[in-house]
Design an enzyme around this catalytic site. Sequence first.
Site, PDB file in Angstrom:
ATOM      1  CG  HIS A 327      -2.100   0.863   1.113  1.00 37.78           C
ATOM      2  ND1 HIS A 327      -2.050   2.225   1.281  1.00 37.78           N
ATOM      3  CD2 HIS A 327      -3.380   0.563   0.797  1.00 37.78           C
ATOM      4  CE1 HIS A 327      -3.256   2.721   1.080  1.00 37.78           C
ATOM      5  NE2 HIS A 327      -4.082   1.728   0.773  1.00 37.78           N
ATOM      6  CG  ASP A 385      -8.495  -3.991  -3.113  1.00 36.36           C
ATOM      7  OD1 ASP A 385      -9.539  -3.733  -2.486  1.00 36.36           O
ATOM      8  OD2 ASP A 385      -8.051  -3.269  -4.020  1.00 36.36           O
TER       9      ASP A 385
HETATM   10  C1  LIG Z   1      -8.003  -0.151  -2.695  1.00 30.19           C
HETATM   11  C2  LIG Z   1      -6.575  -0.066  -3.138  1.00 30.19           C
HETATM   12  O1  LIG Z   1      -6.291   0.588  -4.112  1.00 30.19           O
HETATM   13  S1  LIG Z   1      -5.383  -0.798  -2.154  1.00 30.19           S
HETATM   14  C3  LIG Z   1      -4.019  -1.098  -3.288  1.00 30.19           C
HETATM   15  C4  LIG Z   1      -4.399  -2.198  -4.235  1.00 30.19           C
HETATM   16  N1  LIG Z   1      -3.288  -2.536  -5.137  1.00 30.19           N
HETATM   17  C5  LIG Z   1      -2.671  -3.720  -5.098  1.00 30.19           C
HETATM   18  O2  LIG Z   1      -2.979  -4.595  -4.286  1.00 30.19           O
HETATM   19  C6  LIG Z   1      -1.636  -3.931  -6.172  1.00 30.19           C
HETATM   20  C7  LIG Z   1      -0.380  -4.559  -5.588  1.00 30.19           C
HETATM   21  N2  LIG Z   1       0.370  -3.579  -4.819  1.00 30.19           N
HETATM   22  C8  LIG Z   1       1.206  -2.704  -5.456  1.00 30.19           C
HETATM   23  O3  LIG Z   1       1.431  -2.768  -6.650  1.00 30.19           O
HETATM   24  C9  LIG Z   1       1.887  -1.625  -4.620  1.00 30.19           C
HETATM   25  O4  LIG Z   1       2.079  -2.075  -3.310  1.00 30.19           O
HETATM   26  C10 LIG Z   1       1.081  -0.304  -4.616  1.00 30.19           C
HETATM   27  C11 LIG Z   1       0.905   0.191  -6.061  1.00 30.19           C
HETATM   28  C12 LIG Z   1      -0.282  -0.497  -3.979  1.00 30.19           C
HETATM   29  C13 LIG Z   1       1.850   0.738  -3.799  1.00 30.19           C
HETATM   30  O5  LIG Z   1       3.015   0.955  -4.455  1.00 30.19           O
HETATM   31  P1  LIG Z   1       4.140   1.968  -3.983  1.00 30.19           P
HETATM   32  O6  LIG Z   1       3.721   2.754  -2.809  1.00 30.19           O
HETATM   33  O7  LIG Z   1       4.557   2.742  -5.167  1.00 30.19           O
HETATM   34  O8  LIG Z   1       5.237   0.978  -3.491  1.00 30.19           O
HETATM   35  P2  LIG Z   1       6.594   0.692  -4.227  1.00 30.19           P
HETATM   36  O9  LIG Z   1       6.354   0.352  -5.640  1.00 30.19           O
HETATM   37  O10 LIG Z   1       7.513   1.827  -3.925  1.00 30.19           O
HETATM   38  O11 LIG Z   1       7.073  -0.623  -3.522  1.00 30.19           O
HETATM   39  C14 LIG Z   1       8.243  -0.737  -2.775  1.00 30.19           C
HETATM   40  C15 LIG Z   1       8.895  -2.047  -3.143  1.00 30.19           C
HETATM   41  O12 LIG Z   1       7.988  -3.124  -2.883  1.00 30.19           O
HETATM   42  C16 LIG Z   1       7.685  -3.810  -4.095  1.00 30.19           C
HETATM   43  N3  LIG Z   1       6.257  -4.089  -4.086  1.00 30.19           N
HETATM   44  C17 LIG Z   1       5.260  -3.246  -3.689  1.00 30.19           C
HETATM   45  N4  LIG Z   1       4.074  -3.867  -3.751  1.00 30.19           N
HETATM   46  C18 LIG Z   1       4.322  -5.112  -4.220  1.00 30.19           C
HETATM   47  C19 LIG Z   1       3.485  -6.210  -4.506  1.00 30.19           C
HETATM   48  N5  LIG Z   1       2.180  -6.143  -4.320  1.00 30.19           N
HETATM   49  N6  LIG Z   1       4.064  -7.325  -4.994  1.00 30.19           N
HETATM   50  C20 LIG Z   1       5.395  -7.405  -5.160  1.00 30.19           C
HETATM   51  N7  LIG Z   1       6.244  -6.396  -4.890  1.00 30.19           N
HETATM   52  C21 LIG Z   1       5.705  -5.260  -4.425  1.00 30.19           C
HETATM   53  C22 LIG Z   1       8.078  -2.873  -5.229  1.00 30.19           C
HETATM   54  O13 LIG Z   1       8.395  -3.603  -6.392  1.00 30.19           O
HETATM   55  C23 LIG Z   1       9.260  -2.178  -4.614  1.00 30.19           C
HETATM   56  O14 LIG Z   1      10.371  -3.030  -4.659  1.00 30.19           O
HETATM   57  P3  LIG Z   1      11.851  -2.443  -4.937  1.00 30.19           P
HETATM   58  O15 LIG Z   1      12.092  -1.391  -3.874  1.00 30.19           O
HETATM   59  O16 LIG Z   1      12.762  -3.615  -4.834  1.00 30.19           O
HETATM   60  O17 LIG Z   1      11.814  -1.863  -6.310  1.00 30.19           O
HETATM   61  O1  LIG Z   2      -5.435   4.817  -0.459  1.00 28.52           O
HETATM   62  C1  LIG Z   2      -5.054   4.273  -1.517  1.00 28.52           C
HETATM   63  O2  LIG Z   2      -4.066   4.673  -2.159  1.00 28.52           O
HETATM   64  C2  LIG Z   2      -5.751   3.098  -2.070  1.00 28.52           C
HETATM   65  C3  LIG Z   2      -7.177   2.991  -1.709  1.00 28.52           C
HETATM   66  O3  LIG Z   2      -8.044   3.505  -2.371  1.00 28.52           O
HETATM   67  C4  LIG Z   2      -7.541   2.245  -0.505  1.00 28.52           C
HETATM   68  O4  LIG Z   2      -6.669   1.688   0.159  1.00 28.52           O
HETATM   69  O5  LIG Z   2      -8.746   2.178  -0.180  1.00 28.52           O
END
Ligand SMILES: CC(=O)SCCNC(=O)CCNC(=O)[C@H](O)C(C)(C)COP(=O)(O)OP(=O)(O)OC[C@H]1O[C@@H](n2cnc3c(N)ncnc32)[C@H](O)[C@@H]1OP(=O)(O)O
Ligand SMILES: O=C([O-])CC(=O)C(=O)O
Length: 440
Positions: A327, A385
């Site tokens: 997240h 999620d």
């Molecule tokens: C309701 C919602 O929207 S909740 C979010 C729902 N989204 C997901 O579940 C998708 C999966 N999660 C992700 O892709 C990410 O965690 C995000 C997009 C939610 C947040 O991303 P960011 O805050 O940009 O985190 P960031 O990309 O900097 O991650 C830090 C490190 O963890 C890794 N990482 C982050 N999330 C994940 C993941 N779900 N799976 C694998 N690796 C991950 C990144 O690759 C990065 O690695 P690195 O430093 O070696 O390059």
């Molecule tokens: O806050 C965020 O970036 C993602 C989101 O919508 C949630 O977690 O409900």
Amino acid sequence: MTVEKSPHLTVLDSRTQKTYVLPITNNTVNAIDFRSIVPPSGKSNPADTSEAGLTVLDRGFLNTACIESSITYIDAPRGRIQYRDQSIDHLFENNDYEEVLHLLVFSHLPTPEEKETFRRALSEEMTKVPEVVKQVIQAFDPKSSTSAMILAGLSAYAAVDEGSQALHSSAKPHYHGRMAAVDAAVVRTLAAAATTIAAVYCHKRGKPLTPADPSGSFIGNILLMMGHVDEDGKPSRRVEGCLKRLWILYADHEMTNSTAAMLHASSTLTDPISASIAGIVSAYGPLHGGAIDLAYRGFQQIGTPENVPALIGAVKARKQRLFGYGHRIYKVVDPRTHYIREMITEYATDDKLDELPFLKVALEIDRVASNDPYFTSRNLKANADLYGALLYSSLGFETDTIVAMAVMSRMGGAMAHWKESMGQSTILWRPQQVFTGLVM
Ligand SMILES: CC(=O)SCCNC(=O)CCNC(=O)[C@H](O)C(C)(C)COP(=O)(O)OP(=O)(O)OC[C@H]1O[C@@H](n2cnc3c(N)ncnc32)[C@H](O)[C@@H]1OP(=O)(O)O
Ligand SMILES: O=C([O-])CC(=O)C(=O)O
């Protein structure tokens, strides 16, 4: 008091040896203050980054606040969420979704009369489905993408809504500062989204859209229109009972990607239905709301807990992301997760028990990931999620509809933000870039 005596940041520019004093207010510095920091030439040439006053580069908005808001506060390190002045834990235990929606939009929990008035206003709007909306949705092949069909249905709503029609008929803003018009549009937009989602759901299943009940509840009417009803034809009590609690957890999450997309569009003073389309486009992307579906599809592909290590291995080898994990703001377990997990066992019925093996898969993913250094060293934890789709599925919603339901649960928060922005001074959202090509 001089700036030096108030909280401030002292910046020494090594290029010029000049010192700048930037005020700190509410633990923020104003990005525009950095513009006063000019390069050795003393010139400020916005066309050339090396000549302009200093710009703050923040790829992905990792540390940039773009609005001041009093709707939702998230204490990310402690994993606490509050809407207005109420913790979501308290709201979850003591209130229902309609009350929370009222709290978000109108800044206070409703009296019984206010709740009834709000409910009636929403349900009356839901009874008025423009013919063009039905026609547009029916023009799609039922196998088309649910999200794209919803965008089309909402576009049809926008085409006939007084708000979008008024945009080009007068130089005066139709909504900005006109809070009675804003409140009416909040109701119309929520009703339009709910009706569109129900109409798309029905069309995909080849069944007619049931008309909304003018005295029904907001969630009850969504279920009624979709045909999620008990034997007496009333909205499914079990599903409504669950959603009116679940949607409290999803109702708002401050400046998410989709809320920001919606506010970005509405900063042009466009109408809220059109701005919501921008928000929904962003909401169904895989890294945001679309993750709820992808997490669940992942469970289906894995099938059994024994296959979890292979998935985790693929994630660590960077072949794929682990959806439902990680997240942007939480580095602790998402505080909504334990409620959602508890609700799965509370609301699952016997006929859906065959879905519960996927719960075992989800729990195993969570167990393995939360003990694996790849995830622990990056503070990657379960987000809302991971388990959300399991709950929708155990309520009888198929995967093609889950993202739409998740989007619907966020619409109230989005409308609260839109309303708040319409009461503030107008400012067009227009970020900058750093040009890395050759300046001619
Ligand atoms: C309701 C919602 O929207 S909740 C979010 C729902 N989204 C997901 O579940 C998708 C999966 N999660 C992700 O892709 C990410 O965690 C995000 C997009 C939610 C947040 O991303 P960011 O805050 O940009 O985190 P960031 O990309 O900097 O991650 C830090 C490190 O963890 C890794 N990482 C982050 N999330 C994940 C993941 N779900 N799976 C694998 N690796 C991950 C990144 O690759 C990065 O690695 P690195 O430093 O070696 O390059
Ligand atoms: O806050 C965020 O970036 C993602 C989101 O919508 C949630 O977690 O409900």
